[in-house]
Design a protein around this motif. Structure first.
Motif, PDB file in Angstrom:
ATOM      1  N   SER A  82       0.849  -1.193   0.000  1.00 54.23           N
ATOM      2  CA  SER A  82       0.000   0.000   0.000  1.00 54.23           C
ATOM      3  C   SER A  82       0.881   1.239   0.000  1.00 54.23           C
ATOM      4  O   SER A  82       1.879   1.301   0.726  1.00 54.23           O
ATOM      5  CB  SER A  82      -0.900   0.004   1.239  1.00 54.23           C
ATOM      6  OG  SER A  82      -1.423   1.291   1.480  1.00 54.23           O
ATOM      7  N   GLN A  83       0.500   2.226  -0.812  1.00 56.38           N
ATOM      8  CA  GLN A  83       1.315   3.432  -0.937  1.00 56.38           C
ATOM      9  C   GLN A  83       0.726   4.615  -0.160  1.00 56.38           C
ATOM     10  O   GLN A  83       1.003   5.775  -0.466  1.00 56.38           O
ATOM     11  CB  GLN A  83       1.457   3.818  -2.417  1.00 56.38           C
ATOM     12  CG  GLN A  83       2.321   2.875  -3.235  1.00 56.38           C
ATOM     13  CD  GLN A  83       1.621   1.578  -3.577  1.00 56.38           C
ATOM     14  OE1 GLN A  83       0.415   1.567  -3.833  1.00 56.38           O
ATOM     15  NE2 GLN A  83       2.354   0.483  -3.582  1.00 56.38           N
ATOM     16  N   HIS A  84      -0.068   4.345   0.876  1.00 54.93           N
ATOM     17  CA  HIS A  84      -0.745   5.413   1.612  1.00 54.93           C
ATOM     18  C   HIS A  84       0.241   6.401   2.243  1.00 54.93           C
ATOM     19  O   HIS A  84       0.014   7.624   2.211  1.00 54.93           O
ATOM     20  CB  HIS A  84      -1.655   4.825   2.698  1.00 54.93           C
ATOM     21  CG  HIS A  84      -2.885   4.176   2.133  1.00 54.93           C
ATOM     22  ND1 HIS A  84      -3.140   2.826   2.256  1.00 54.93           N
ATOM     23  CD2 HIS A  84      -3.932   4.694   1.437  1.00 54.93           C
ATOM     24  CE1 HIS A  84      -4.285   2.546   1.662  1.00 54.93           C
ATOM     25  NE2 HIS A  84      -4.785   3.657   1.157  1.00 54.93           N
ATOM     26  N   ARG A  85       1.331   5.904   2.789  1.00 53.27           N
ATOM     27  CA  ARG A  85       2.291   6.811   3.425  1.00 53.27           C
ATOM     28  C   ARG A  85       2.948   7.746   2.413  1.00 53.27           C
ATOM     29  O   ARG A  85       3.209   8.922   2.701  1.00 53.27           O
ATOM     30  CB  ARG A  85       3.361   6.002   4.170  1.00 53.27           C
ATOM     31  CG  ARG A  85       2.875   5.390   5.489  1.00 53.27           C
ATOM     32  CD  ARG A  85       3.946   4.536   6.124  1.00 53.27           C
ATOM     33  NE  ARG A  85       4.178   3.316   5.371  1.00 53.27           N
ATOM     34  CZ  ARG A  85       5.124   2.415   5.661  1.00 53.27           C
ATOM     35  NH1 ARG A  85       5.962   2.624   6.669  1.00 53.27           N
ATOM     36  NH2 ARG A  85       5.255   1.322   4.930  1.00 53.27           N
ATOM     37  N   LEU A  86       3.203   7.241   1.211  1.00 57.74           N
ATOM     38  CA  LEU A  86       3.777   8.081   0.168  1.00 57.74           C
ATOM     39  C   LEU A  86       2.781   9.144  -0.283  1.00 57.74           C
ATOM     40  O   LEU A  86       3.150  10.308  -0.492  1.00 57.74           O
ATOM     41  CB  LEU A  86       4.201   7.220  -1.024  1.00 57.74           C
ATOM     42  CG  LEU A  86       5.361   6.253  -0.780  1.00 57.74           C
ATOM     43  CD1 LEU A  86       5.605   5.386  -2.006  1.00 57.74           C
ATOM     44  CD2 LEU A  86       6.635   7.011  -0.416  1.00 57.74           C
ATOM     45  N   VAL A  87       1.524   8.749  -0.452  1.00 58.34           N
ATOM     46  CA  VAL A  87       0.490   9.709  -0.841  1.00 58.34           C
ATOM     47  C   VAL A  87       0.385  10.822   0.194  1.00 58.34           C
ATOM     48  O   VAL A  87       0.305  12.017  -0.152  1.00 58.34           O
ATOM     49  CB  VAL A  87      -0.874   8.995  -1.011  1.00 58.34           C
ATOM     50  CG1 VAL A  87      -2.003  10.008  -1.148  1.00 58.34           C
ATOM     51  CG2 VAL A  87      -0.845   8.070  -2.220  1.00 58.34           C
ATOM     52  N   LEU A  88       0.411  10.450   1.473  1.00 60.36           N
ATOM     53  CA  LEU A  88       0.291  11.438   2.543  1.00 60.36           C
ATOM     54  C   LEU A  88       1.511  12.364   2.576  1.00 60.36           C
ATOM     55  O   LEU A  88       1.378  13.590   2.723  1.00 60.36           O
ATOM     56  CB  LEU A  88       0.127  10.735   3.889  1.00 60.36           C
ATOM     57  CG  LEU A  88      -0.056  11.643   5.108  1.00 60.36           C
ATOM     58  CD1 LEU A  88      -1.293  12.524   4.947  1.00 60.36           C
ATOM     59  CD2 LEU A  88      -0.148  10.801   6.386  1.00 60.36           C
ATOM     60  N   PHE A  95      -7.325   6.486  -2.259  1.00 58.01           N
ATOM     61  CA  PHE A  95      -8.074   5.359  -2.852  1.00 58.01           C
ATOM     62  C   PHE A  95      -7.161   4.557  -3.778  1.00 58.01           C
ATOM     63  O   PHE A  95      -7.157   3.327  -3.767  1.00 58.01           O
ATOM     64  CB  PHE A  95      -9.280   5.899  -3.626  1.00 58.01           C
ATOM     65  CG  PHE A  95     -10.231   4.834  -4.090  1.00 58.01           C
ATOM     66  CD1 PHE A  95     -11.323   4.470  -3.305  1.00 58.01           C
ATOM     67  CD2 PHE A  95     -10.051   4.190  -5.308  1.00 58.01           C
ATOM     68  CE1 PHE A  95     -12.205   3.484  -3.734  1.00 58.01           C
ATOM     69  CE2 PHE A  95     -10.920   3.207  -5.748  1.00 58.01           C
ATOM     70  CZ  PHE A  95     -12.011   2.858  -4.950  1.00 58.01           C
ATOM     71  N   ALA A  96      -6.352   5.259  -4.587  1.00 58.84           N
ATOM     72  CA  ALA A  96      -5.481   4.582  -5.546  1.00 58.84           C
ATOM     73  C   ALA A  96      -4.350   3.818  -4.873  1.00 58.84           C
ATOM     74  O   ALA A  96      -3.789   2.886  -5.464  1.00 58.84           O
ATOM     75  CB  ALA A  96      -4.891   5.600  -6.525  1.00 58.84           C
ATOM     76  N   ALA A  97      -4.015   4.183  -3.634  1.00 59.53           N
ATOM     77  CA  ALA A  97      -2.896   3.551  -2.932  1.00 59.53           C
ATOM     78  C   ALA A  97      -3.235   2.169  -2.397  1.00 59.53           C
ATOM     79  O   ALA A  97      -2.333   1.457  -1.944  1.00 59.53           O
ATOM     80  CB  ALA A  97      -2.437   4.449  -1.781  1.00 59.53           C
ATOM     81  N   ARG A  98      -4.497   1.769  -2.458  1.00 60.94           N
ATOM     82  CA  ARG A  98      -4.867   0.438  -1.980  1.00 60.94           C
ATOM     83  C   ARG A  98      -4.291  -0.630  -2.908  1.00 60.94           C
ATOM     84  O   ARG A  98      -4.241  -0.448  -4.116  1.00 60.94           O
ATOM     85  CB  ARG A  98      -6.389   0.291  -1.930  1.00 60.94           C
ATOM     86  CG  ARG A  98      -7.077   1.272  -0.986  1.00 60.94           C
ATOM     87  CD  ARG A  98      -8.599   1.122  -1.052  1.00 60.94           C
ATOM     88  NE  ARG A  98      -9.062   1.261  -2.414  1.00 60.94           N
ATOM     89  CZ  ARG A  98      -9.925   0.426  -3.000  1.00 60.94           C
ATOM     90  NH1 ARG A  98     -10.400  -0.617  -2.355  1.00 60.94           N
ATOM     91  NH2 ARG A  98     -10.296   0.640  -4.241  1.00 60.94           N
ATOM     92  N   PRO A  99      -3.857  -1.774  -2.366  1.00 59.96           N
ATOM     93  CA  PRO A  99      -3.252  -2.835  -3.200  1.00 59.96           C
ATOM     94  C   PRO A  99      -4.310  -3.608  -3.971  1.00 59.96           C
ATOM     95  O   PRO A  99      -4.538  -4.814  -3.756  1.00 59.96           O
ATOM     96  CB  PRO A  99      -2.526  -3.716  -2.175  1.00 59.96           C
ATOM     97  CG  PRO A  99      -3.322  -3.542  -0.919  1.00 59.96           C
ATOM     98  CD  PRO A  99      -3.811  -2.112  -0.916  1.00 59.96           C
TER      99      PRO A  99
END
Length: 402
Positions: free
Chosen positions: A278-284, A389-393
Motif C-alpha cells: 500500500s502506498q498510503h504513506r507516500l500519498v500522505l 483510494f489509488a494507494a490500496r493494493p
C-alpha cells in the motif's frame, strides 16, 4: 502482492540486451520534453522571427497539452495493431519531424509541427509505462524512477542549453534543431528491441476498457490534479513572487528549485512504491509537502520563498512519479497498463491545459492571488482523497471482466 518470476523477464540471462533496453527507454524519456520547453527561453527571438503576438506564441505551449489529452485515447487501439516497439520508433521519428517543421519561418507550418510534436509525445507518454512493465517486470520501481528522472532532466537540458546555443550560433533555429537530431539517434537504440520476444503485438489483441473501474478513475484524477498543480505552479510562481516584492533573480531562483528539488523524489518514490503493498504513506507525504508549499505562498510568499518552492518541488516530483507508478502497479499486464496510462494521461493533460488559464483568470478577477491559492489548497485535498483510494493494493478490472 505477487512477484513476477524470471520466466516473465524477457531479458533474463541476457545482460547486454537488457542494458540496450534500459538505454532505449531512458533516451526516449529524454526526448519527451526538450523539444517543447526549448521555446520558453527563446520567446522573444521566435516571436520576432515569425512576427507573431504573445497570444499566438502561447499556442506553441498549449497545443501540445491538448494533443496529449486527445491522442492519448488513441494509443491503446494503435498498440493492438502494431507492436509497442514499432510505435515507439514511429513516435521518436515523428518528434523529429515535428521539431523540424517548427524551424520553418511560417507560423502555419510551425503550428503543424507543434501538433505532430504533441501527438508523438502523447504516444510515447502512454506507451512507456506499459513497456516498463513488459521489459522489466521485476524492476518496475527502479525503471519508473529512472524514467521519471530522465524525463525531468531532459526538460531541464532543453531550457539550460537554449540560450548558450543561441549565443554561440546567433539564431534560435540551432537550439531547437538539437531536439530534431536527438530522437533520430535514440530510434537507433530501439531497432534491436523489435526482436524482443513476448513484447510484440499480441496474437489475439483484446480491447481493454477501464472506464467503469473505480480504481482507474481514482488514478486518473490523481494524475489530472497533479498535472493541474504542476503546470499552474510552473507558470505562475514567478509572478506570485514578483508581486510579493521579490526581484527577478530571487523569483527565478525559487522557481528553478521546483525542478531541481523534484529530481531525487522522481527517482526514490517509484522504488519505494514498488516495495510497498500500500502506498498510503507516500500519498500522505507528497500531499503534506504540496499543501504546505502552497499554504506558505498564501500566507506570506516573501517570508521563505526558497522553502515554499522546495516543498512544491517535492510535491510535484513525488506526485508525478507516484502517478506513473500507479499505471504499472495497479495493472495486471501490459495491455492494462497501456489502457490505464491512456485514460489517466488523456484527462490529466486536458486538466493541465486548463490550470494556468484558470488561475490567471482568478488573479485578473480579484487583483491578487489569494483566492487562486485557496483553490489550489482545496484541490490538494481532493488529490489526497484520490491518491488514498489509488494507494490500496487492488488491481484495475477491465469493463469486460466485471
Amino acid at each position: 502482492m505477487s512477484t513476477p518470476s524470471v520466466a516473465d523477464d524477457p531479458f533474463y540471462g541476457r545482460p547486454f540486451v537488457s542494458a540496450m533496453a534500459v538505454m532505449a527507454l531512458l533516451l526516449a524519456a529524454a526526448n519527451l520534453r526538450g523539444g517543447l520547453v526549448v521555446v520558453g527561453p527563446l520567446v522573444e527571438q521566435i516571436r520576432a522571427g515569425l512576427n507573431i503576438s504573445a497570444g499566438a506564441f502561447s499556442l506553441l505551449t498549449t497545443l501540445p497539452l491538448i494533443c496529449f489529452g486527445i491522442i492519448s485515447l488513441c494509443v491503446p487501439a494503435l498498440s493492438r495493431r502494431w507492436a509497442p516497439q514499432t510505435l515507439a520508433i514511429g513516435g521518436l521519428l515523428l518528434i523529429s519531424l515535428g521539431v523540424m517543421l517548427r524551424l520553418v519561418d511560417s507560423f502555419v507550418v510551425v503550428l503543424l509541427g507543434t501538433l505532430f510534436l504533441g501527438a508523438a509525445i502523447a504516444l510515447l507518454n502512454v506507451l512507456i509505462p506499459g513497456l516498463v512493465k513488459a521489459f522489466f517486470p521485476r524492476r518496475v520501481g527502479l525503471m519508473t524512477g529512472l524514467y521519471s528522472v530522465t524525463l525531468s532532466m531532459g526538460a531541464g537540458l532543453g531550457v539550460y542549453l537554449a540560450v548558450p546555443l543561441l549565443e554561440r550560433f546567433g539564431h534560435w533555429h540551432y537550439p531547437v534543431a538539437l531536439w530534431a537530431l536527438l530522437p533520430v539517434i535514440c530510434a537507433l537504440f530501439w531497432l534491436p528491441m523489435l526482436r524482443v520476444k513476448g513484447v510484440g503485438r499480441p496474437a489475439h489483441p483484446v480491447k481493454v476498457s477501464l472506464w467503469r473501474d473505480k480504481m482507474a478513475w481514482a488514478i486518473t484524477f490523481y494524475m489530472g490534479l497533479q498535472s493541474f498543480y504542476f503546470y499552474s505552479m510552473a507558470t505562475w510562481l514567478p509572478k506570485i513572487l514578483l508581486e510579493s516584492g521579490l526581484d527577478a533573480n530571487e523569483a527565478g531562483t525559487a522557481t528553478a528549485l521546483i525542478n531541481l528539488v523534484s529530481i531525487p523524489f522522481n527517482f526514490l518514490v517509484p522504488i519505494m512504491a514498488a516495495r510497498l503493498a500500500s502506498q498510503h504513506r507516500l500519498v500522505l507525504g507528497v500531499f503534506l509537502a504540496s499543501f504546505l508549499g502552497v499554504a506558505g505562498l498564501w500566507w506570506q510568499p516573501a517570508a521563505a520563498p526558497l522553502l515554499w518552492a522546495s516543498l512544491i518541488g517535492v510535491g510535484c516530483g513525488g506526485s508525478l512519479s507516484l502517478a506513473l507508478s500507479f499505471f504499472v502497479l495497479r495493472a495486471t499486464n501490459t495491455a492494462q497498463a497501456t489502457a490505464l496510462s491512456a485514460m489517466a494521461q488523456s484527462i490529466g493533460y486536458l486538466l493541465a491545459a486548463a490550470g494556468p488559464a484558470v488561475l490567471g483568470l482568478m488573479r485578473d478577477w480579484e487583483g491578487a492571488w489569494q483566492t487562486a491559492l485557496i483553490l489550489m489548497l482545496a484541490l490538494q485535498l481532493l488529490q489526497l482523497g484520490c491518491g488514498w483510494f489509488a494507494a490500496r493494493p487492488v488491481k484495475v478490472v477491465p469493463d469486460q471482466d466485471k
